[in-house]
Design an enzyme around this catalytic site. Structure first.
Site, mmCIF file in Angstrom:
data_model
loop_
_atom_site.group_PDB
_atom_site.id
_atom_site.type_symbol
_atom_site.label_atom_id
_atom_site.label_comp_id
_atom_site.label_asym_id
_atom_site.label_seq_id
_atom_site.Cartn_x
_atom_site.Cartn_y
_atom_site.Cartn_z
ATOM 1 N N HIS A 142 31.183 43.082 36.961
ATOM 2 C CA HIS A 142 32.404 42.294 36.707
ATOM 3 C C HIS A 142 33.070 41.789 37.979
ATOM 4 O O HIS A 142 34.189 41.291 37.925
ATOM 5 C CB HIS A 142 33.406 43.111 35.888
ATOM 6 N N SER B 299 28.109 41.666 43.554
ATOM 7 C CA SER B 299 27.182 42.761 43.249
ATOM 8 C C SER B 299 25.788 42.260 42.879
ATOM 9 O O SER B 299 24.890 43.066 42.662
ATOM 10 C CB SER B 299 27.741 43.610 42.103
ATOM 11 N N CYS C 213 39.766 46.081 30.272
ATOM 12 C CA CYS C 213 38.550 45.458 29.720
ATOM 13 C C CYS C 213 37.454 46.513 29.584
ATOM 14 O O CYS C 213 37.021 47.091 30.578
ATOM 15 C CB CYS C 213 38.105 44.338 30.647
ATOM 16 N N GLY D 21 32.577 48.136 34.696
ATOM 17 C CA GLY D 21 31.811 49.323 35.066
ATOM 18 C C GLY D 21 32.623 50.315 35.887
ATOM 19 O O GLY D 21 33.466 49.923 36.703
ATOM 20 N N GLY E 139 32.254 49.907 40.165
ATOM 21 C CA GLY E 139 33.097 48.996 40.923
ATOM 22 C C GLY E 139 34.574 49.245 40.682
ATOM 23 O O GLY E 139 35.389 49.173 41.616
ATOM 24 N N HIS E 140 34.921 49.565 39.448
ATOM 25 C CA HIS E 140 36.322 49.702 39.062
ATOM 26 C C HIS E 140 37.028 50.810 39.847
ATOM 27 O O HIS E 140 38.085 50.596 40.435
ATOM 28 C CB HIS E 140 36.381 50.000 37.567
ATOM 29 N N TYR F 83 43.525 49.828 37.673
ATOM 30 C CA TYR F 83 44.842 49.970 37.045
ATOM 31 C C TYR F 83 44.726 49.644 35.566
ATOM 32 O O TYR F 83 43.807 48.939 35.130
ATOM 33 C CB TYR F 83 45.881 49.039 37.699
ATOM 34 N N ASN G 15 40.198 44.670 43.476
ATOM 35 C CA ASN G 15 39.432 44.567 42.230
ATOM 36 C C ASN G 15 39.444 43.143 41.679
ATOM 37 O O ASN G 15 38.593 42.787 40.869
ATOM 38 C CB ASN G 15 39.983 45.521 41.164
ATOM 39 N N TYR G 16 40.431 42.343 42.097
ATOM 40 C CA TYR G 16 40.433 40.930 41.711
ATOM 41 C C TYR G 16 39.895 40.119 42.886
ATOM 42 O O TYR G 16 40.591 39.312 43.501
ATOM 43 C CB TYR G 16 41.845 40.476 41.322
HETATM 44 C C1 LIG Z 1 37.339 40.621 32.269
HETATM 45 C C2 LIG Z 1 37.790 41.534 33.378
HETATM 46 C C3 LIG Z 1 38.839 42.410 33.160
HETATM 47 C C4 LIG Z 1 39.271 43.272 34.161
HETATM 48 N N1 LIG Z 1 40.302 44.134 33.917
HETATM 49 C C5 LIG Z 1 40.701 44.986 34.894
HETATM 50 C C6 LIG Z 1 41.758 45.914 34.690
HETATM 51 O O1 LIG Z 1 42.344 45.983 33.607
HETATM 52 N N2 LIG Z 1 42.116 46.734 35.708
HETATM 53 C C7 LIG Z 1 41.485 46.684 36.913
HETATM 54 O O2 LIG Z 1 41.840 47.452 37.803
HETATM 55 N N3 LIG Z 1 40.507 45.802 37.142
HETATM 56 C C8 LIG Z 1 40.091 44.968 36.164
HETATM 57 N N4 LIG Z 1 39.086 44.096 36.410
HETATM 58 C C9 LIG Z 1 38.472 44.082 37.739
HETATM 59 C C10 LIG Z 1 37.380 45.130 37.840
HETATM 60 O O3 LIG Z 1 37.951 46.412 37.967
HETATM 61 C C11 LIG Z 1 36.539 44.843 39.089
HETATM 62 O O4 LIG Z 1 35.919 43.602 38.939
HETATM 63 C C12 LIG Z 1 35.496 45.936 39.313
HETATM 64 O O5 LIG Z 1 35.058 45.891 40.645
HETATM 65 C C13 LIG Z 1 34.327 45.776 38.389
HETATM 66 O O6 LIG Z 1 33.469 46.856 38.467
HETATM 67 P P1 LIG Z 1 31.975 46.665 37.962
HETATM 68 O O7 LIG Z 1 31.233 47.911 38.226
HETATM 69 O O8 LIG Z 1 31.974 46.114 36.589
HETATM 70 O O9 LIG Z 1 31.511 45.468 38.900
HETATM 71 P P2 LIG Z 1 30.303 45.208 39.889
HETATM 72 O O10 LIG Z 1 30.241 43.720 39.976
HETATM 73 O O11 LIG Z 1 29.087 45.926 39.457
HETATM 74 O O12 LIG Z 1 30.811 45.826 41.253
HETATM 75 C C14 LIG Z 1 31.971 45.386 41.914
HETATM 76 C C15 LIG Z 1 31.907 45.796 43.389
HETATM 77 O O13 LIG Z 1 31.709 47.198 43.504
HETATM 78 C C16 LIG Z 1 30.456 47.496 44.112
HETATM 79 N N5 LIG Z 1 29.846 48.603 43.378
HETATM 80 C C17 LIG Z 1 29.529 48.632 42.061
HETATM 81 N N6 LIG Z 1 29.003 49.809 41.733
HETATM 82 C C18 LIG Z 1 28.963 50.556 42.848
HETATM 83 C C19 LIG Z 1 28.502 51.872 43.136
HETATM 84 N N7 LIG Z 1 27.976 52.647 42.178
HETATM 85 N N8 LIG Z 1 28.599 52.320 44.411
HETATM 86 C C20 LIG Z 1 29.133 51.531 45.380
HETATM 87 N N9 LIG Z 1 29.568 50.280 45.161
HETATM 88 C C21 LIG Z 1 29.490 49.789 43.909
HETATM 89 C C22 LIG Z 1 29.648 46.234 44.001
HETATM 90 O O14 LIG Z 1 28.643 46.154 44.980
HETATM 91 C C23 LIG Z 1 30.726 45.171 44.140
HETATM 92 O O15 LIG Z 1 31.071 45.018 45.491
HETATM 93 C C24 LIG Z 1 38.647 43.225 35.421
HETATM 94 C C25 LIG Z 1 37.598 42.342 35.641
HETATM 95 C C26 LIG Z 1 37.163 41.492 34.640
HETATM 96 C C27 LIG Z 1 36.038 40.538 34.902
#
Ligand SMILES: Cc1cc2nc3c(=O)[nH]c(=O)nc-3n(C[C@H](O)[C@H](O)[C@H](O)COP(=O)(O)OP(=O)(O)OC[C@H]3O[C@@H](n4cnc5c(N)ncnc54)[C@H](O)[C@@H]3O)c2cc1C
Ligand SMILES: *[C@@H]1O[C@H](CO)[C@@H](O)[C@H](O)[C@H]1NC(C)=O
Ligand SMILES: *[C@@H]1O[C@H](CO)[C@@H](O)[C@H](O)[C@H]1NC(C)=O
Ligand SMILES: *[C@@H]1O[C@H](CO)[C@@H](O)[C@H](O)[C@H]1NC(C)=O
Length: 530
Positions: free
Chosen positions: A113, A119, A175, A179, A182-183, A189, A474-475
């Protein structure tokens, strides 16, 4: 052990060497990388089953499975040489060690996300280390703790907690398909932040694979690194395998509501008052304001409607009485309120009607739906009314846009700026997400919306935080400063680093320099070494 059938290995290597010739640079040795993986494979967990190259029929579907933003899923988006969808910790270790040895960059992906696709894209030859198979959630109710692997989604975390208890939850994002990897690395939050702070304020342990391929936990990694990964972005420091969460108490019934008022119905006066009332409400109440563009008639006339979304850790009578005293203009009534279990409130906040079965939390899209761009801001002084009016005007011009305004106060004010890398604590009224999304794949459309959202952001400059203009990691927003994947420039890193982390940036740099001195774990907005 290696391949049982040596011919299979030979076949893979020969087809792969074809892709190497067109895709890799002189320093990146993809062939050597694959050989290295094979050498490290154990019979109990053969790594071959986790490797997808463009020759595997399912390569494309696995690639898009965790792409959230269609802007980074076009024919011109750089593709990985391979995806390693690790099924065991040993696969993560092997990928790190072999990629480092053979000069390949890795992109770590959990839920995919990332707003800017960091990522799963790069401008140098790379492989994706995909974490989606590592997704167990192990809830220990006696200890009020849960170990969550990085590939789990927030929806899976909430579902697993609710399967064990109705009176504990966890403060994290809204949401469900985001994941854990990343979150949590970026802070996390959600609607309990005024009561319990961020996710990272409630994380008590973690397991990480370091640049040497070693697995460390909180004790063996030490407090500096454990501090850094809780909000500093995991991907600068290593691969986070799992997180240990401290569950937080919630009432058996919580109250949610969604009251919407258009400009014509007085939305401007309401948000004007909301910005100073919402941050001072009791911690149990989170009252988000969400402006979005709405059609007034069938002839295309538009207005802005502001939804006031409430989450109250208590019964509806109490929140109605509270808001009728503190914010009577909103006119909240008992019939606007729904008393539901905590997990049902996560379903409601994820935009599902009341009564939707909670297993919707486990749904996942198989490919990206929209193109989008997001940006963030922190607001410290009340916005004058005319600013709201200008925002509405700009939104109606952009049309495909919504804003999330999240009130501060409560627990967020009590946690010190340096407790975690996330520095945006006391002193904020609310923080804003600007989010524009569209379906048309033409590049002109993309450029149009990128231009418009940047105009709105420019327009807000005099009214939001400054020196630095703070942003939420995160944004992710590459507009605020970005490096190349090939090289991390310190001065550029300082630009985004100060906005995301303020004074904590310096400590993050020190930790980074210590744990990854050669800057193996890097991306366009990673923490630089000294
Ligand atoms: C529709 C939507 C709603 C959202 N709502 C919220 C919300 O309510 N609150 C909030 O705080 N944020 C929110 N976000 C933002 C979200 O928390 C961040 O985009 C978060 O980084 C996503 O994590 P991911 O694992 O899905 O993403 P990924 O794209 O997999 O990873 C994001 C970043 O983290 C790194 N990363 C991922 N996994 C690992 C790991 N295991 N070890 C080390 N690095 C890693 C990746 O390399 C990349 O730099 C939202 C985003 C979207 C698109
Ligand atoms: C990809 O194809 C190779 C060669 O056929 C095979 O060995 C490997 O197991 C496949 N990968 C997956 C994840 O199925
Ligand atoms: C990885 O393999 C080890 C050794 O076989 C095992 O103990 C561990 O549980 C496996 N991990 C996962 C996530 O399956
Ligand atoms: C709140 O209501 C608005 C307006 O009807 C709607 O667009 C939005 O999706 C709703 N949000 C939630 C979380 O129910």
């Amino acid at each position: 052990m290696k391949f049982r059938n040596p011919n299979v290995l030979l076949f893979i290597l020969s087809v792969l060497s074809i892709s190497v010739s067109w895709a890799t640079s002189a320093t990146a040795d993809f062939h050597g990388f694959l050989q290295c993986l094979t050498k490290r494979s154990h019979s109990a967990h053969p790594i071959q089953e986790t490797i997808y190259t463009p020759q595997n029929a399912s390569f494309q579907s696995v690639l898009v499975l965790h792409i959230n933003n269609r802007r980074f899923s076009t024919p011109t988006t750089p593709k990985p040489l391979a995806i390693i969808a690790a099924k065991n910790e040993s696969h993560v270790q092997a990928t790190v060690v072999c990629a480092k040895r053979h000069g390949l960059q890795i992109k770590i992906r959990s839920g995919g996300h990332d707003f800017e696709g960091l990522s799963y894209t790069s401008d140098v030859p790379f492989v994706i280390l995909d974490m989606f198979n590592l997704k167990s959630v192990d809830v220990n109710l006696a200890q009020k703790r849960a170990w969550v692997m990085s590939g789990a989604t927030l929806g899976e975390v909430y579902y697993a907690i609710a399967a064990k208890t109705k009176v504990y939850g966890f403060p994290a994002g809204i949401c469900p398909t985001v994941g854990a990897g990343g979150h949590f690395g970026g802070g996390g939050y959600g609607f309990m932040m005024r009561k319990y702070g961020l996710s990272v304020d409630n994380i008590v342990d973690a397991k990480i694979v370091t640049v040497k391929g070693t697995i460390l936990d909180r004790k063996s990694m030490g407090e500096d690194l454990f501090w850094a990964i809780r909000g500093g972005g995991g991907a600068s420091f290593g691969v986070i395998l799992s997180w240990k969460l401290k569950l937080v108490p919630v009432p058996a019934k919580v109250t949610v509501f969604n009251v919407t008022r258009t400009i014509e119905e007085g939305a401007t006066d309401l948000v004007y008052k909301w910005q100073t009332v919402a941050p001072k409400l009791p911690k149990e109440l989170f009252l988000r304001a969400m402006p979005q563009v709405k059609n007034i008639d069938t002839k295309g006339k538009k207005t802005v409607a502001v939804s006031f979304l409430g989450h109250f850790l208590g019964k509806s009578d109490k929140v109605v009485a509270l808001l009728n005293e503190r914010f009577p203009e909103l006119g909240l009534q008992r019939r606007d309120c729904h008393e539901v279990s905590w997990v049902e409130s996560t379903v409601f906040w994820a935009d599902n009607p009341i009564g939707t079965p909670i297993n919707v939390l486990l749904n996942k899209p198989t490919e990206p739906e929209t193109f989008y761009k997001g940006k963030s801001d922190y607001v410290k002084k009340p916005l004058p009314k005319h600013v709201f009016e200008s925002i509405w005007k700009k939104m109606i011009e952009i049309e495909n846009i919504w804003l999330d305004w999240n009130p501060y106060g409560g627990r967020m004010n009590e946690i010190s700026v340096s407790a975690t890398p996330y520095p945006h604590r006391a002193g904020n009224l609310f923080f804003a997400l600007y989010y524009s999304s569209w379906y048309d794949e033409g590049i002109e459309t993309t450029n149009k919306y990128l231009g418009l959202i940047r105009e709105l952001y420019e327009m807000m400059t005099p009214y939001v935080s400054e020196n630095p203009r703070e942003a939420f990691q995160n944004y992710r927003d590459l507009d605020i400063g970005a490096n190349q994947d090939s090289q991390t420039n310190f001065e550029t890193a300082k630009l985004y680093g100060k906005k995301y982390f303020k004074g904590n940036f310096d400590r993050l740099v020190r930790v980074k320099t210590k744990v990854d001195p050669h800057n193996f774990f890097k991306h366009k907005q990673s923490i630089p070494t000294l």
